[in-house]
Design an enzyme around this catalytic site. Structure first.
Site: not given
Length: 918
Positions: A19, A127, A129, A345
DNA sequence: GCAAGGTC
């Protein structure tokens, strides 16, 4: 488990996409074990391409690892709906939309295409999510378009840790379409609602009011967004709570006892009383009693627990509270610390460490720090008993761990003060999380005086534990003298004290983040953006103590919607949307289902808001003057947008007023396009409304609210008229014919040719057909049937026998009487009016057959008044719902009852109070 | 000139 590192050898080409560049680099480094890792530039200067050999489940692979930077595509309307005036804002709920790669992402797209063409597999390292899953599908779309034979795989990882990454690549899964669908739905809803409401309220209000702000250098946009508006709502709500607060006096009895051991301050168990007489009676009873009796002594061990592991919102809140750093600055600095490898992060919801995290190793790294190193050493010493497994805050985004230090630093030369502070906060917070709570011994003493109860408490801290490292928190303690049950003493002081209730404080940045977090407004990565947007839009301001107040603009907007009864400024809408998104991501609802119901509701809401726009206007009128003069071009005052030009179809037609005060609607493309519609010279005022004509095309054609000078129009016409310049409006056409226009060309006598190329011809193109013969292609003023020489004209008119002549009404055919005007503006001027009841025909005699029919002879003496004012109808209630003492403002702005509720002055009202914080 | 969400 894997064959990492070393030369690639033969095997398949595997394109890996992360990403962000930093993740691509980390994953490539971890997988290759930094051996045989080659780096080259991609098309995009930020997104490098890493290459190394690896083997996945025994399959030799040539790994190509690159990255995107977040979303690659953007959602937007089709070009023809992009211009603000291209359509009715309500159309944006169903206007076609498309995903496209913006120009600045084209090089990333090219890299993906080129690498995909030479690969057999695509492994998605985005990622884990919902947004990451959506980006994964964007990457799939681009890569499979370039190479349809690609095998698609998804790597699931929760941390950039060697073992996690190797596990992920050996256990590849399929991407989750439901997650991606939820994001598609969110994007579409946000775009449609945001664009439609923003256009609606901007176009309605910016031209109607003189909104003074620091925006003179650029045009003001009154944006609406499903996140920014509820955020504003929180600020306004608190502000109203403060505004409506009425200070109330209360009384309380305080008692103290001083001895050699120290002082004990006793609080009245009743707290306070608002009834003075009652408080005095009780106080006098206490005074008359000779001594106090100890009725109870309790001792308890109390704990103060360290905070949960740190997530983004908590980081922002604490940085704001401890350092007064804005959430925006916090995220900027945190991102830099993350990029440099010092902290994990920074955009994470998670406040719970997974059992697999090596917490000890993180503490070990910090042992040599000059300040907190000794504490870290104590933590690691099993004999100290200081270690405690961190608590679980109950949140997990399944993508990132809580924010924690990832690299030791005693401070870098390049760091600013904010970098130092934030790194220190992250480290100290982490060390606190794995520490024992502070322990205190609390003593509570209860006494009785004349039947009234009082109590005092003292605390002794037994073990500071985590408080030793977490310098940002403290635990106040005071020592009180020793008391025994049954003991009697004479109080040192016994007083009746008064106090005043206070309103709650304005929301601080930490409070605001808290409200947003609880209501689910925004994500951890975007909350600070929404707060900043409110400042950028002049909806709110932040003071030195990081506390937020709404501006007049912000308050007026919220008030307007509140008055409509719509809770658009409340968080409920976003919360419902979020529930729907969750349902989509779990497969419980489909994307289309959610889109349909949500957009249908919001479109109905927009249409209703438009019907009730008067409420918004009224709310704005409480704070802002009506704008008397708008934008100016060289010659004219611009009064608003009416439609897209029907002639050139490219530029906008704007309502303008020339230096003589005459109104017309002209094309912005002038002089290339000379399309113009001149309006009747009798117009005293014209305001473009948000109403749209249902028949004229190309639409939308916005209707104009006209006000005519009474004395310049026939008596059977109304002074007020909501008209359309698109060609459908008979009344406007008739009045144009009767009164003439303000066009200088039109004021001259036109040559009697039906093919005149003068301005009125264009006028007629808009106002056709001719009222006399109902034909198009010429103007009524040039109608061949009406153009006669004076002699011929007279011969056509019969005599009424009383000295007045007559013509036939061209509308109903009946006889028209020639009469003499007796008005201020046209005294002595002759006109024809039809005798038939209900027929509107009217014509000035001296204008018959000319292009200046009924034109204004003299400037109007009629004082122009506002056609519709902000307080035109109904009573506005100032302060309603926000306190018991709202001051009522009548339709005219006059007081109904009361006084200013801010300063109490009866000479003005709160909306104009000099003490008002705007 | 509009949103919110990624990220540089």
């Amino acid at each position: 488990m894997s064959g990492g590192g070393g030369a690639a050898g033969r095997g398949i080409n595997v394109l890996n996409v992360a990403e962000k560049p930093s993740v691509a680099k980390s994953v490539a480094t971890l997988l290759s074990r930094n051996q045989g890792l080659r780096v080259r530039d991609g098309r995009s200067r930020y997104n490098k391409v890493f290459e190394f050999g690896y083997s996945i489940r025994g399959q030799p692979c040539h790994m190509i690892m690159t990255s995107v930077t977040g979303h690659v595509t953007e959602l937007d309307f089709d070009d023809r709906f992009r211009k603000w005036n291209s359509c009715d804002p309500a159309d944006l709920f169903h206007a076609p939309i498309r995903k496209a790669v913006p120009q600045d992402k084209m090089d990333i797209k090219r890299t993906l295409e080129e690498e995909a063409k030479r690969s057999q597999w695509l492994v998605l390292w985005l990622d884990c999510d919902r947004e990451g899953e959506n980006i994964a599908f964007e990457v799939i779309e681009i890569c499979t378009a370039a190479n349809r034979h690609l095998t698609i795989k998804r790597a699931r990882f929760s941390a950039l840790i060697e073992r996690e990454i190797h596990d992920a690549v050996q256990n590849l899964v399929q991407p989750n379409k439901w997650f991606s669908d939820a994001v598609d739905a969110r994007q579409e809803i946000d775009l449609r609602i945001g664009a439609s409401f923003t256009r609606f309220q901007t176009m309605l209000l910016t031209n109607a009011f003189a909104i003074d702000s620091a925006t003179s250098d650029r045009s003001l946009v009154l944006s609406y967004g499903p996140c920014q508006f509820p955020t504003l709502g929180f600020i306004v709500e608190r502000y109203w709570e403060i505004q409506s607060h009425e200070p109330e006096e209360f009384w309380t009895i305080n008692c103290s006892y001083r001895c050699d051991e120290g002082v004990a301050n006793f609080n009245w168990t009743r707290g306070h009383l608002f009834d003075y007489t009652c408080a005095v009676i009780l106080y006098e009873m206490c005074v008359e009693e000779s001594s106090a009796t100890v009725t109870g002594v309790r001792q308890q061990e109390k704990h103060k627990y360290p905070p949960h592991p740190l997530n983004t919102i908590e980081l922002e809140k604490r940085a704001s509270k401890y350092f007064r750093m804005s959430s925006e600055q916090t995220m900027k600095v945190a991102e830099e610390l993350y990029q440099a490898g010092f902290i994990s992060y920074p955009r994470t919801e998670t406040d719970n460490f997974s059992a697999r995290t090596n917490l000890l190793a993180i503490v070990q790294e910090q042992q040599s720090h000059p300040t907190w190193g000794p504490y870290a050493q104590r933590l690691l010493d099993p004999n100290s008993g200081l270690w405690r497994n961190p608590s679980n805050g109950g949140r997990d985004d399944k993508a990132h761990p809580p924010i924690h230090p990832t690299k030791y630093s005693a401070g870098e030369n390049s760091w600013s003060q904010d970098h130092h502070r934030l790194y220190e906060l992250v480290v100290r917070h982490f060390l606190a999380c794995v520490s024992q709570p502070a322990v205190g011994a609390e003593t509570t003493v209860e006494i009785d005086i004349a039947g009234e109860q009082f109590n005092a408490s003292g605390r002794v801290i037994i073990a500071k534990n985590y408080l030793d490292v977490y310098r940002f928190e403290s635990w106040g303690g005071s020592v009180i003298p020793t008391f025994t049950s049954g003991q009697q003493f004479i109080p040192t002081t016994l007083t009746l004290d008064s106090g005043v209730t206070r309103p709650p404080p304005l929301l601080s940045e930490a409070d605001l983040l808290n409200c947003m977090d609880k209501a689910g407004i925004g994500t951890d990565a975007t909350m600070h953006d929404h707060i900043k947007k409110l400042l950028d839009r002049y909806y709110a301001t932040k003071d030195q103590n990081t506390r937020f107040s709404p501006t007049s603009l912000g308050e007026a907007l919220v008030m307007g919607y509140d008055d409509m009864g719509y809770k658009l400024w409340k968080p409920n809408l976003r919360a419902m949307m979020e529930m729907d998104m969750r349902a989509v991501s779990e497969g419980a609802k489909t994307k289309d289902e959610v889109l349909e119901t949500c957009l249908q509701q919001m479109k109905a809401c927009l249409l209703d808001a438009r019907l009730n726009k008067q409420k918004l206007m009224e709310a704005m009128a409480l704070f802002f003057e009506r704008s008397t003069q708008l934008e100016r071009d060289d010659q004219h005052v611009i009064r608003g947008y009416v439609r897209v030009c029907s002639l050139c179809r490219d530029s906008n037609m704007l309502l303008k007023q020339n230096r003589d005060g005459n109104y017309f609607v002209g094309c912005q493309g002038y002089p290339q396009c000379r399309n113009v519609v001149w309006l009747p010279g009798s117009v005293s005022e014209a305001v473009v409304t948000t109403g749209i004509c249902g028949s004229c095309t190309p639409g939308p054609v916005y209707k104009i609210q006209f006000k005519f000078r009474r004395l310049e129009i026939p008596p059977n016409y109304d002074v007020a008229h909501l008209g359309c310049i698109g060609g459908c409006d008979d009344i406007l056409r008739q009045l144009t014919e009767i009164c003439g226009t303000g066009s200088r060309m039109a004021a001259r006598v036109q040559p009697p040719t039906p093919h005149s190329s003068s301005v009125p011809r264009r006028n007629n193109a808009q106002v056709a057909p001719c009222i006399y013969c109902r034909q198009t292609g010429h103007s009524s003023s040039n109608c061949p049937s009406q153009i006669v020489s004076p002699k011929k004209s007279r011969s056509r008119q019969g005599s009424t026998g009383n000295g007045e002549s007559s013509i036939s009404c061209t509308t109903c055919g009946a006889s028209c009487i020639l009469r003499t005007a007796n008005t201020a503006n046209n005294k002595g001027r002759k006109f024809y009016s039809c005798q038939t009841q209900g027929c509107n025909f009217f014509a000035w005699e001296d204008s018959l057959g000319t292009g200046a029919r009924g034109g204004r002879a003299t400037p109007s003496s009629v004082n122009p008044s506002i056609s519709f004012s902000g307080r035109a109808s109904g009573n506005s209630v100032w302060g309603r719902g926000r306190g018991s003492q709202g001051v009522f403002v009548s339709a005219t702005g006059d007081p109904v009852t009361g006084r200013c509720f801010i300063c109490g002055d009866p000479s003005h009202f709160a909306n104009v109070c000099p003490n008002r914080n705007t």
